[in-house]
Design a protein around this motif. Structure first.
Motif, short mmCIF file in Angstrom:
data_model
loop_
_atom_site.label_atom_id
_atom_site.label_comp_id
_atom_site.label_asym_id
_atom_site.label_seq_id
_atom_site.Cartn_x
_atom_site.Cartn_y
_atom_site.Cartn_z
N VAL A 146 -3.39 6.99 33.74
CA VAL A 146 -4.81 6.74 33.49
C VAL A 146 -5.01 6.24 32.06
O VAL A 146 -5.81 5.33 31.80
CB VAL A 146 -5.66 8.01 33.74
CG1 VAL A 146 -7.14 7.72 33.45
CG2 VAL A 146 -5.51 8.48 35.18
N LEU A 168 -4.24 3.30 38.34
CA LEU A 168 -5.23 4.27 38.84
C LEU A 168 -4.90 4.68 40.28
O LEU A 168 -5.09 5.85 40.65
CB LEU A 168 -6.63 3.66 38.76
CG LEU A 168 -7.19 3.49 37.35
CD1 LEU A 168 -8.44 2.61 37.36
CD2 LEU A 168 -7.51 4.85 36.73
N GLU A 177 -7.43 -2.11 30.18
CA GLU A 177 -8.83 -2.54 30.22
C GLU A 177 -9.29 -2.99 28.83
O GLU A 177 -9.98 -4.01 28.69
CB GLU A 177 -9.71 -1.39 30.73
CG GLU A 177 -9.45 -1.05 32.20
CD GLU A 177 -9.96 0.31 32.61
OE1 GLU A 177 -9.68 0.74 33.74
OE2 GLU A 177 -10.65 0.97 31.80
N SER A 200 -14.26 0.62 31.10
CA SER A 200 -13.44 1.45 30.20
C SER A 200 -14.11 2.79 29.92
O SER A 200 -13.42 3.81 29.76
CB SER A 200 -13.18 0.71 28.89
OG SER A 200 -14.38 0.49 28.17
N SER A 226 -13.46 5.22 39.13
CA SER A 226 -12.85 4.30 38.17
C SER A 226 -12.05 3.21 38.89
O SER A 226 -12.15 2.02 38.54
CB SER A 226 -11.94 5.07 37.21
OG SER A 226 -11.33 4.20 36.29
N LEU A 234 -6.53 2.57 30.91
CA LEU A 234 -7.58 2.40 29.90
C LEU A 234 -7.14 1.41 28.82
O LEU A 234 -7.93 0.56 28.38
CB LEU A 234 -7.91 3.76 29.27
CG LEU A 234 -9.00 3.79 28.20
CD1 LEU A 234 -10.31 3.25 28.76
CD2 LEU A 234 -9.18 5.20 27.66
N THR A 257 -13.45 4.94 32.97
CA THR A 257 -12.05 5.37 32.97
C THR A 257 -11.81 6.42 31.89
O THR A 257 -11.06 7.38 32.09
CB THR A 257 -11.11 4.17 32.76
OG1 THR A 257 -11.37 3.19 33.77
CG2 THR A 257 -9.65 4.59 32.85
#
Length: 199
Positions: free
Chosen positions: A142, A116, A149, A177, A74, A146, A180
């Motif tokens: 995380v 990340l 994104e 996405s 990711s 997301l 992730t």
């Protein structure tokens, strides 16, 4: 007896070659059932398997390694997309809305890259004593990556935004996405399986 040897030795040689090739095949193509099973916990199962199966030899049967590889995949995708969008900002002929959406997207993707990165580092620091706390941080970061994104993609929504810029960016952000999202699902899976102790 000499006639028997004429048939026996070529047959033996063929068998040995077949055995050797089978051995090489098993090394070159490690068992991926472990990854396939883990990917069932994700939303995009086929993408999960495609993105992780090439790492099967390093993942083996290790739950933590699987999760860290998913996060790294990711992260690598986020870095690549961040570079791509940064380069698009520099192109000529952009409409004002396109330029602003791209600039905002760069900021969001840079945040996602940082989150990340922090997640991977935090997971590496986790011990039995602080497992729940550190993995809670990983889940939060995380999840935030997301969100960033998705915010990037939302910047190109609406009827007034169209053309190649929108199509080129939103397709790539959607792919990121999903990767992730799968990584986040595997983080939750890892935490559920190892609550209270390190694997």
């Amino acid at each position: 007896m000499p006639k028997l040897s004429l048939y026996f030795f070529p047959l033996l040689s063929f068998y040995l070659i077949l055995l050797a090739s089978t051995s090489v095949t098993s090394v070159d193509f490690p068992n991926t059932d472990f990854i396939k099973t883990a990917c069932k916990s994700t939303r995009y199962q086929q993408l999960c398997f495609q993105s992780l199966s090439s790492y099967a030899s390093s993942i083996k049967q290790d739950e933590k390694q699987l999760t860290q590889v998913a996060l790294t995949v990711s992260l690598d995708n986020a870095k690549s997309l961040s570079t791509f969008v940064s380069n698009m900002v520099k192109t000529s002929g952009l409409k004002r809305k396109e330029y602003q959406a791209l600039k905002d997207c760069v900021d969001n993707l840079e945040d996602a890259v940082n989150q990340l990165t922090q997640s991977i580092e935090e997971m590496g620091r986790a011990t039995t004593n602080d497992f729940a706390w550190r993995m809670g941080n990983v889940q939060t970061w995380v999840s935030t990556a997301l969100t960033n994104e998705n915010i990037c993609a939302n910047g190109f929504s609406g009827g007034t935004m169209g053309g190649n810029v929108k199509v080129g960016v939103t397709k790539r952000v959607l792919d990121l996405s999903r990767v992730t999202s799968n990584a986040l699902a595997l983080v939750y899976r890892f935490v559920d399986k190892h609550k209270g102790h390190m694997p």
